[in-house]
Motif scaffolding. Structure first.
Motif, PDB file in Angstrom:
ATOM      1  N   ARG A 120       0.870  -1.184   0.000  1.00 32.74           N
ATOM      2  CA  ARG A 120       0.000   0.000   0.000  1.00 32.74           C
ATOM      3  C   ARG A 120       0.902   1.229   0.000  1.00 32.74           C
ATOM      4  N   GLU A 124       1.266   4.067   1.343  1.00 33.24           N
ATOM      5  CA  GLU A 124       0.901   4.962   2.435  1.00 33.24           C
ATOM      6  C   GLU A 124       2.114   5.810   2.788  1.00 33.24           C
ATOM      7  N   GLY A 129       6.271   1.450  11.995  1.00 31.82           N
ATOM      8  CA  GLY A 129       5.099   0.576  12.067  1.00 31.82           C
ATOM      9  C   GLY A 129       4.171   0.693  10.872  1.00 31.82           C
ATOM     10  N   ARG A 130       4.501   1.584   9.925  1.00 35.68           N
ATOM     11  CA  ARG A 130       3.672   1.717   8.715  1.00 35.68           C
ATOM     12  C   ARG A 130       4.592   1.723   7.493  1.00 35.68           C
ATOM     13  N   TYR A 131       4.457   0.736   6.661  1.00 30.30           N
ATOM     14  CA  TYR A 131       5.357   0.589   5.520  1.00 30.30           C
ATOM     15  C   TYR A 131       4.555   0.436   4.234  1.00 30.30           C
ATOM     16  N   PHE A 171       4.362  -4.469   3.547  1.00 27.30           N
ATOM     17  CA  PHE A 171       4.279  -5.011   4.908  1.00 27.30           C
ATOM     18  C   PHE A 171       3.707  -6.417   4.781  1.00 27.30           C
ATOM     19  N   GLN A 202       1.194  -9.647   6.253  1.00 28.66           N
ATOM     20  CA  GLN A 202       0.028  -9.986   7.072  1.00 28.66           C
ATOM     21  C   GLN A 202      -0.095 -11.494   7.229  1.00 28.66           C
ATOM     22  N   ARG A 249     -16.069  -0.255  10.677  1.00 26.46           N
ATOM     23  CA  ARG A 249     -15.245  -0.587   9.523  1.00 26.46           C
ATOM     24  C   ARG A 249     -15.803   0.172   8.339  1.00 26.46           C
ATOM     25  N   ALA A 270      -2.496  -0.784  16.415  1.00 25.50           N
ATOM     26  CA  ALA A 270      -3.413  -1.823  15.951  1.00 25.50           C
ATOM     27  C   ALA A 270      -2.595  -2.961  15.349  1.00 25.50           C
ATOM     28  N   VAL A 271      -2.697  -4.143  15.941  1.00 27.11           N
ATOM     29  CA  VAL A 271      -1.932  -5.268  15.400  1.00 27.11           C
ATOM     30  C   VAL A 271      -2.801  -6.196  14.561  1.00 27.11           C
ATOM     31  N   CYS A 272      -4.116  -6.037  14.675  1.00 31.88           N
ATOM     32  CA  CYS A 272      -4.988  -6.940  13.920  1.00 31.88           C
ATOM     33  C   CYS A 272      -6.362  -6.300  13.760  1.00 31.88           C
ATOM     34  N   GLY A 273      -6.940  -6.491  12.582  1.00 28.36           N
ATOM     35  CA  GLY A 273      -8.294  -6.001  12.360  1.00 28.36           C
ATOM     36  C   GLY A 273      -9.099  -7.080  11.669  1.00 28.36           C
ATOM     37  N   ALA A 317      -6.856  -9.929   9.737  1.00 26.80           N
ATOM     38  CA  ALA A 317      -5.472  -9.843   9.265  1.00 26.80           C
ATOM     39  C   ALA A 317      -4.618  -9.241  10.365  1.00 26.80           C
ATOM     40  N   ILE A 318      -3.502  -9.919  10.639  1.00 29.86           N
ATOM     41  CA  ILE A 318      -2.567  -9.464  11.665  1.00 29.86           C
ATOM     42  C   ILE A 318      -1.366  -8.831  10.956  1.00 29.86           C
ATOM     43  N   GLY A 319      -0.879  -7.706  11.448  1.00 27.17           N
ATOM     44  CA  GLY A 319       0.297  -7.058  10.870  1.00 27.17           C
ATOM     45  C   GLY A 319       1.576  -7.653  11.458  1.00 27.17           C
ATOM     46  N   ARG A 357       4.307  -5.147  13.023  1.00 27.85           N
ATOM     47  CA  ARG A 357       3.941  -4.614  14.352  1.00 27.85           C
ATOM     48  C   ARG A 357       4.061  -5.682  15.434  1.00 27.85           C
TER      49      ARG A 357
HETATM   50  P1  AMP Z   1      -6.179  -3.826   7.521  1.00 25.96           P
HETATM   51  O1  AMP Z   1      -5.970  -4.802   6.400  1.00 25.96           O
HETATM   52  O2  AMP Z   1      -6.052  -2.382   7.069  1.00 25.96           O
HETATM   53  O3  AMP Z   1      -7.435  -4.107   8.319  1.00 25.96           O
HETATM   54  O4  AMP Z   1      -4.963  -4.022   8.532  1.00 25.96           O
HETATM   55  C1  AMP Z   1      -4.803  -5.149   9.342  1.00 25.96           C
HETATM   56  C2  AMP Z   1      -3.492  -5.021  10.098  1.00 25.96           C
HETATM   57  O5  AMP Z   1      -2.400  -4.969   9.171  1.00 25.96           O
HETATM   58  C3  AMP Z   1      -3.376  -3.743  10.897  1.00 25.96           C
HETATM   59  O6  AMP Z   1      -3.927  -3.906  12.180  1.00 25.96           O
HETATM   60  C4  AMP Z   1      -1.861  -3.553  10.964  1.00 25.96           C
HETATM   61  O7  AMP Z   1      -1.315  -4.330  12.018  1.00 25.96           O
HETATM   62  C5  AMP Z   1      -1.380  -4.116   9.662  1.00 25.96           C
HETATM   63  N1  AMP Z   1      -1.114  -3.038   8.674  1.00 25.96           N
HETATM   64  C6  AMP Z   1      -2.008  -2.408   7.869  1.00 25.96           C
HETATM   65  N2  AMP Z   1      -1.387  -1.502   7.086  1.00 25.96           N
HETATM   66  C7  AMP Z   1      -0.071  -1.541   7.405  1.00 25.96           C
HETATM   67  C8  AMP Z   1       1.098  -0.857   6.935  1.00 25.96           C
HETATM   68  N3  AMP Z   1       1.050   0.056   5.969  1.00 25.96           N
HETATM   69  N4  AMP Z   1       2.288  -1.160   7.506  1.00 25.96           N
HETATM   70  C9  AMP Z   1       2.381  -2.100   8.479  1.00 25.96           C
HETATM   71  N5  AMP Z   1       1.315  -2.792   8.950  1.00 25.96           N
HETATM   72  C10 AMP Z   1       0.105  -2.527   8.422  1.00 25.96           C
END
Ligand code: AMP
Length: 423
Positions: free
Chosen positions: A112, A114, A119-121, A124, A126, A256, A278-281, A303-305, A308
């Motif tokens: 992505r 971003e 913690g944001r790459y 990344f 999952q 969501r 947030a480590v998982c959503g 999905a778990i990051g 993180r």
């Molecule tokens: P999401 O798919 O957006 O619901 O994200 C699920 C999990 O993926 C989040 O809780 C983060 O732990 C991880 N995550 C989402 N985007 C990123 C990102 N750009 N860099 C690192 N971890 C991410």
């Protein structure tokens, strides 16, 4: 000129990759006890897959995807998430005809574009899991139990926030009510939220802007609008988890972005990760398979990051290497006996506890606790302990707080209560 990696793309060097091995192995082990099998998916998909599954108007599809035109003029995209591909594969291979319920997990990189930060790459990883073919509360509770087992096995302190997003029967009424509320606070909301009010008013509840948080503090909550079946479903999920002593926090502001999300939604937050906590959503998405051209089959997933999670484990390992988790300072013989039992309980669950003799003065005990650099000291005074109480001293802020010492609580809950002294 030296060639470096692309911004937001990281190398995972040997000093970190060992940890990745630990946590992916743990995921495989925890998930297999619940009957999940791995699905290995392509990194590239047709762009329209994500436009359809995630939605044209989401941040991901509007501005974060790595999309390019292939030599045959088709538009391809590096996957920004895993659920869309799982569902494509599920429909493409008619998995629903082969088994009534599919439990699938995947591990791999996502992309992505971003703004990179700690913690944001942009690349990344999952660890994700999806259950297709069941919509009962039992299966939602099972998925959350599995998540809880996974985090517990890694000995991570996390909080599981849960909410119900209702369904197509009850949510529209709430959405309109929230839109009206949002319009009454229009001036206080940020520009982004002005757009959200039109597209998806629920999102004003998870805006990070201080002004929006403040303006929506007394917003109506979805729980008050749930229809009877949704209320029952959510109640049952909570009861099942409660009976298994899994601690969840009902968070009415957890929403969501997409329309097909319904009923159980959740987020796992790490204690001590800063803003990227947030480590998982995850959540239930009953309309999605149908929307993607498949049969009307319900689904739920998360999905778990991995980055993180690795950060959390590293922080924890550092702490483990440096200092005990807690120091217990008993005062006198009665307190000493109680301290003995508390220490035993916590150590059995892997916490590192330093237990002092109740015959030494508090001053001497605190000197030693300081030297060991422990984050917390549990002081058990003779009078206090007969009333079932103790005092937690936060060694960083040097503040004291009274705590109920409950030996029937689990070690994790006990530790959570102790650490809660710094919030
Ligand atoms: P999401 O798919 O957006 O619901 O994200 C699920 C999990 O993926 C989040 O809780 C983060 O732990 C991880 N995550 C989402 N985007 C990123 C990102 N750009 N860099 C690192 N971890 C991410």
């Amino acid at each position: 000129m030296k060639i470096t990696a692309i911004r937001g793309f990281r190398d995972i060097l040997p000093d970190e990759s060992g940890l990745w091995q630990v946590l992916t192995s743990q995921a495989r082990a925890s998930f297999s006890t619940y009957g999940f099998s791995e699905i290995i998916l392509p990194l590239l998909e047709k762009t329209e897959l994500f436009a359809r599954a995630i939605g044209e108007t989401t941040d991901i599809v509007e501005k974060e995807m790595y999309t390019f035109t292939d030599r045959d003029d088709s538009s391809l995209t590096l996957r920004p998430e895993g659920t869309a591909s799982v569902i494509r594969a599920y429909i493409e291979h008619s998995l629903h005809q082969k088994e009534p319920v599919s439990k699938l997990f995947y591990i791999g990189p996502m992309f992505r574009r971003e703004r990179p930060q700690k913690g944001r790459y942009r690349q990344f990883h999952q660890i994700g899991a999806e259950i297709l073919g069941r919509d009962d509360a039992l299966i939602d509770a099972e998925l959350l139990l599995m998540l809880n087992d996974f985090f517990t096995a890694l000995r991570l302190d996390v909080s599981i926030d849960v909410n119900s997003l209702g369904c197509a029967t009850c949510r529209p009424r709430y959405r309109e009510r929230l839109r009206t509320f949002g319009e009454s606070k229009f001036a206080a909301l940020c520009e982004n939220c002005h757009g959200r009010l039109q597209r998806n008013p629920l999102r004003i509840l998870d805006c990070k802007e201080e002004g929006c948080r403040h303006a929506t503090i007394d917003a109506p909550i979805l729980a008050d609008f749930l229809c009877d079946p949704c209320r029952q479903h959510f109640g049952q999920v909570q009861t099942l988890l409660h009976n298994e002593r899994v601690k969840i926090t009902v968070n009415p502001r957890l929403v969501r972005g997409l329309d097909y999300y319904c009923r159980t939604s959740f987020e796992v937050l790490a204690l001590g990760l800063g803003s990227q906590n947030a480590v998982c959503g995850g959540g239930r998405y009953d309309g999605l398979v149908e929307q993607m051209g498949g049969p009307a089959i319900p689904g739920i997933g998360f999905a778990i990051g991995v980055e993180r999670l690795a950060m959390l484990l590293q922080a924890q390992e550092r702490q483990n290497a440096e200092a005990p988790d807690m120091f217990i300072a008993p005062m006198g013989e009665v307190a000493e006996n109680q301290a003995f039992a508390v220490a035993r309980r916590l150590r059995q669950d892997g916490y590192r506890i330093e237990l002092e003799s109740g015959r030494r003065s508090l001053k001497a005990q605190m000197r030693r606790a300081d030297k060991l650099a422990v984050p917390y000291v549990l002081i058990l005074g003779e009078n206090e302990i007969t009333a079932g109480k103790g005092t937690v001293r936060d060694m960083q802020t040097k503040t004291d707080r009274s705590l109920a010492v409950d030996l029937s609580a689990s070690a994790q809950d006990m530790m959570k209560a102790i650490r809660a002294s710094d919030v």
